[in-house]
Motif scaffolding. Sequence first.
Motif, PDB file in Angstrom:
ATOM      1  N   PRO A 284      44.839  26.524   9.820  1.00 42.36           N
ATOM      2  CA  PRO A 284      45.404  25.177   9.910  1.00 42.36           C
ATOM      3  C   PRO A 284      44.796  24.294  10.980  1.00 42.36           C
ATOM      4  CG  PRO A 284      46.903  26.776  10.890  1.00 42.36           C
ATOM      5  CD  PRO A 284      45.810  27.563  10.252  1.00 42.36           C
ATOM      6  N   MET A 285      44.023  24.879  11.916  1.00 43.88           N
ATOM      7  CA  MET A 285      43.385  24.093  12.969  1.00 43.88           C
ATOM      8  C   MET A 285      41.940  24.532  13.113  1.00 43.88           C
ATOM      9  SD  MET A 285      46.302  23.917  15.936  1.00 43.88           S
ATOM     10  CE  MET A 285      47.888  23.123  15.630  1.00 43.88           C
ATOM     11  N   LEU A 286      41.048  23.556  13.339  1.00 43.17           N
ATOM     12  CA  LEU A 286      39.634  23.857  13.448  1.00 43.17           C
ATOM     13  C   LEU A 286      39.344  24.753  14.646  1.00 43.17           C
ATOM     14  CD1 LEU A 286      37.176  23.146  11.780  1.00 43.17           C
ATOM     15  CD2 LEU A 286      36.827  21.128  13.209  1.00 43.17           C
ATOM     16  N   SER A 287      40.196  24.684  15.674  1.00 48.88           N
ATOM     17  CA  SER A 287      40.018  25.523  16.861  1.00 48.88           C
ATOM     18  C   SER A 287      40.245  26.999  16.561  1.00 48.88           C
ATOM     19  CB  SER A 287      40.969  25.070  17.979  1.00 48.88           C
ATOM     20  OG  SER A 287      42.316  25.123  17.545  1.00 48.88           O
ATOM     21  N   ARG A 288      40.810  27.287  15.376  1.00 50.94           N
ATOM     22  CA  ARG A 288      41.077  28.680  14.996  1.00 50.94           C
ATOM     23  C   ARG A 288      40.166  29.163  13.880  1.00 50.94           C
ATOM     24  NH1 ARG A 288      47.344  28.446  14.105  1.00 50.94           N
ATOM     25  NH2 ARG A 288      46.935  30.459  13.143  1.00 50.94           N
ATOM     26  N   GLY A 289      39.071  28.427  13.660  1.00 55.28           N
ATOM     27  CA  GLY A 289      38.085  28.875  12.681  1.00 55.28           C
ATOM     28  C   GLY A 289      37.814  27.841  11.608  1.00 55.28           C
ATOM     29  N   LEU A 290      36.665  27.990  10.946  1.00 53.66           N
ATOM     30  CA  LEU A 290      36.287  27.072   9.879  1.00 53.66           C
ATOM     31  C   LEU A 290      37.206  27.243   8.666  1.00 53.66           C
ATOM     32  CD1 LEU A 290      32.387  27.340   9.985  1.00 53.66           C
ATOM     33  CD2 LEU A 290      33.819  25.451  10.802  1.00 53.66           C
ATOM     34  N   PRO A 291      37.416  26.180   7.891  1.00 57.80           N
ATOM     35  CA  PRO A 291      38.320  26.253   6.734  1.00 57.80           C
ATOM     36  C   PRO A 291      37.873  27.291   5.702  1.00 57.80           C
ATOM     37  CG  PRO A 291      37.773  23.973   7.256  1.00 57.80           C
ATOM     38  CD  PRO A 291      36.871  24.826   8.093  1.00 57.80           C
ATOM     39  N   LYS A 292      38.856  27.982   5.150  1.00 59.22           N
ATOM     40  CA  LYS A 292      38.604  28.961   4.090  1.00 59.22           C
ATOM     41  C   LYS A 292      39.318  28.583   2.790  1.00 59.22           C
ATOM     42  CE  LYS A 292      38.224  32.786   7.411  1.00 59.22           C
ATOM     43  NZ  LYS A 292      38.823  34.084   7.847  1.00 59.22           N
ATOM     44  N   ARG A 293      40.430  27.860   2.904  1.00 60.83           N
ATOM     45  CA  ARG A 293      41.194  27.424   1.733  1.00 60.83           C
ATOM     46  C   ARG A 293      41.604  25.973   1.923  1.00 60.83           C
ATOM     47  NH1 ARG A 293      39.406  31.576   0.386  1.00 60.83           N
ATOM     48  NH2 ARG A 293      40.405  33.357  -0.655  1.00 60.83           N
ATOM     49  N   HIS A 294      41.607  25.218   0.836  1.00 63.58           N
ATOM     50  CA  HIS A 294      41.958  23.797   0.864  1.00 63.58           C
ATOM     51  C   HIS A 294      42.826  23.513  -0.366  1.00 63.58           C
ATOM     52  CE1 HIS A 294      40.310  19.382   1.367  1.00 63.58           C
ATOM     53  NE2 HIS A 294      41.611  19.476   1.516  1.00 63.58           N
TER      54      HIS A 294
ATOM     55  N   ALA B 282      52.672  25.537  15.930  1.00 61.12           N
ATOM     56  CA  ALA B 282      51.393  26.198  15.657  1.00 61.12           C
ATOM     57  C   ALA B 282      50.539  26.264  16.915  1.00 61.12           C
ATOM     58  CB  ALA B 282      50.652  25.442  14.566  1.00 61.12           C
ATOM     59  N   PRO B 283      50.069  27.455  17.308  1.00 64.51           N
ATOM     60  CA  PRO B 283      49.208  27.576  18.487  1.00 64.51           C
ATOM     61  C   PRO B 283      47.822  27.011  18.213  1.00 64.51           C
ATOM     62  CG  PRO B 283      49.400  29.695  17.379  1.00 64.51           C
ATOM     63  CD  PRO B 283      50.337  28.766  16.677  1.00 64.51           C
ATOM     64  N   LEU B 284      47.190  26.470  19.233  1.00 60.66           N
ATOM     65  CA  LEU B 284      45.864  25.885  19.073  1.00 60.66           C
ATOM     66  C   LEU B 284      44.793  26.951  18.876  1.00 60.66           C
ATOM     67  CD1 LEU B 284      45.953  23.073  21.800  1.00 60.66           C
ATOM     68  CD2 LEU B 284      46.181  22.823  19.316  1.00 60.66           C
ATOM     69  N   GLN B 285      45.001  28.132  19.470  1.00 67.90           N
ATOM     70  CA  GLN B 285      44.007  29.186  19.383  1.00 67.90           C
ATOM     71  C   GLN B 285      44.692  30.543  19.290  1.00 67.90           C
ATOM     72  OE1 GLN B 285      41.759  28.425  22.991  1.00 67.90           O
ATOM     73  NE2 GLN B 285      40.211  27.264  21.875  1.00 67.90           N
ATOM     74  N   GLY B 286      43.896  31.545  18.927  1.00 69.51           N
ATOM     75  CA  GLY B 286      44.403  32.916  18.890  1.00 69.51           C
ATOM     76  C   GLY B 286      45.268  33.203  17.684  1.00 69.51           C
ATOM     77  N   GLU B 287      46.039  34.281  17.796  1.00 68.73           N
ATOM     78  CA  GLU B 287      46.900  34.715  16.706  1.00 68.73           C
ATOM     79  C   GLU B 287      48.003  33.690  16.442  1.00 68.73           C
ATOM     80  OE1 GLU B 287      46.961  37.556  14.770  1.00 68.73           O
ATOM     81  OE2 GLU B 287      45.024  38.171  15.598  1.00 68.73           O
ATOM     82  N   ASP B 288      48.334  33.539  15.180  1.00 66.75           N
ATOM     83  CA  ASP B 288      49.449  32.660  14.828  1.00 66.75           C
ATOM     84  C   ASP B 288      50.748  33.337  15.228  1.00 66.75           C
ATOM     85  OD1 ASP B 288      50.804  30.462  13.842  1.00 66.75           O
ATOM     86  OD2 ASP B 288      49.772  30.476  11.913  1.00 66.75           O
ATOM     87  N   VAL B 289      51.846  32.581  15.205  1.00 63.90           N
ATOM     88  CA  VAL B 289      53.157  33.118  15.541  1.00 63.90           C
ATOM     89  C   VAL B 289      54.082  32.926  14.345  1.00 63.90           C
ATOM     90  CG1 VAL B 289      52.911  32.683  18.007  1.00 63.90           C
ATOM     91  CG2 VAL B 289      53.894  30.902  16.544  1.00 63.90           C
ATOM     92  N   GLU B 290      55.139  33.707  14.315  1.00 65.24           N
ATOM     93  CA  GLU B 290      56.135  33.516  13.263  1.00 65.24           C
ATOM     94  C   GLU B 290      56.781  32.149  13.458  1.00 65.24           C
ATOM     95  OE1 GLU B 290      60.199  35.642  11.498  1.00 65.24           O
ATOM     96  OE2 GLU B 290      58.976  36.658  13.010  1.00 65.24           O
ATOM     97  N   ARG B 291      56.715  31.313  12.433  1.00 63.40           N
ATOM     98  CA  ARG B 291      57.195  29.941  12.533  1.00 63.40           C
ATOM     99  C   ARG B 291      57.367  29.369  11.140  1.00 63.40           C
ATOM    100  NH1 ARG B 291      52.738  26.504  11.541  1.00 63.40           N
ATOM    101  NH2 ARG B 291      50.751  27.641  11.532  1.00 63.40           N
TER     102      ARG B 291
END
Length: 305
Positions: A178-188, A275-284
């Motif tokens: 969901p954020m570019l800081s967490r990697g390039l898009p894979k699904r749209h 949503a965190p900007l970086q790293g592992e996502d959290v339950e949300r």
Amino acid sequence: MLKAARMANVRRVLVHLSKENNRPQRAKFQQSIVGHFCAASKDSLMVNCGLNQRQFLISDAEFAGSKQALLQRPTFCPIKHLSDAQAASLPAETRDRGVDVGVAILLQSACRKVLLTRRSKSLSIFPNLWVPPGGHIEPGEQLLDAGLRELREETGLCLQDGEFSWQMLALWESVYPPMLSRGLPKRHHVVVYLLLLSPESHQQLQMRFKPDEAEVSAYTWLEPQVLASVAAAEDGAGDPRKVAEDLPPVVRITELQQGSAETTTIPTATFLNTAPLQGEDVERVSTGTKFALRLWLDTLALQPK
């Protein structure tokens, strides 16, 4: 909400875009749907949408069978911020996917509670997030039919004609990660949110549940007070909306594990995570779901009590 195709040979319905007097063209993976129609600084606009010749068409002009709807993306939409160099570095397999279409069902019970499900940790996109039931449209399906099928497949709840009323809420441009800081898009995707109003209580509806543990790890019914605070915990907002101070400390959920369903509680704060900007996502609760909930809250004043 969205999941990988069940079979490799299933061809999903893809987004086609059209501007007035132009022929519809298939949306490119690295092309922002919102950005196609408006200035780069804008994140929402009204569009016309619907299924047209077995494809999902979004246009700034009316066409046969179209509905007008709000289309929105998050301010941090990865496609919006994708540089030319980053777009060029996407694998050909990713670029060739185009933009898929999904449907999500916001199911409201007679007592104005809304069903949210927690996605399985094993799913390839948005694992462990709270969302409404939903998934991809398959060729030949209408929007409502796709939503009802996904509701049935994920929860076991089968709703027939005459057992509910419904309306389209809006469209959401969804990208994973969901954020570019967490990697390039894979699904749209473009997600179509539908609101279903049931005259049954959530207890009556839940009695007919037979959830699919491969897709759903838990579910809950949340009331407007809690949902208003969930919707206010906006991801990426510089000025977060006010969250109610009198929320219950915990939320009751039904957790699924190895074929059994157990009622337990989790902190209400879990649903208020952002949503965190970086790293592992959290339950949300997912960003798109919060957007849909804000629109749903606006409908409550118009609903008969």
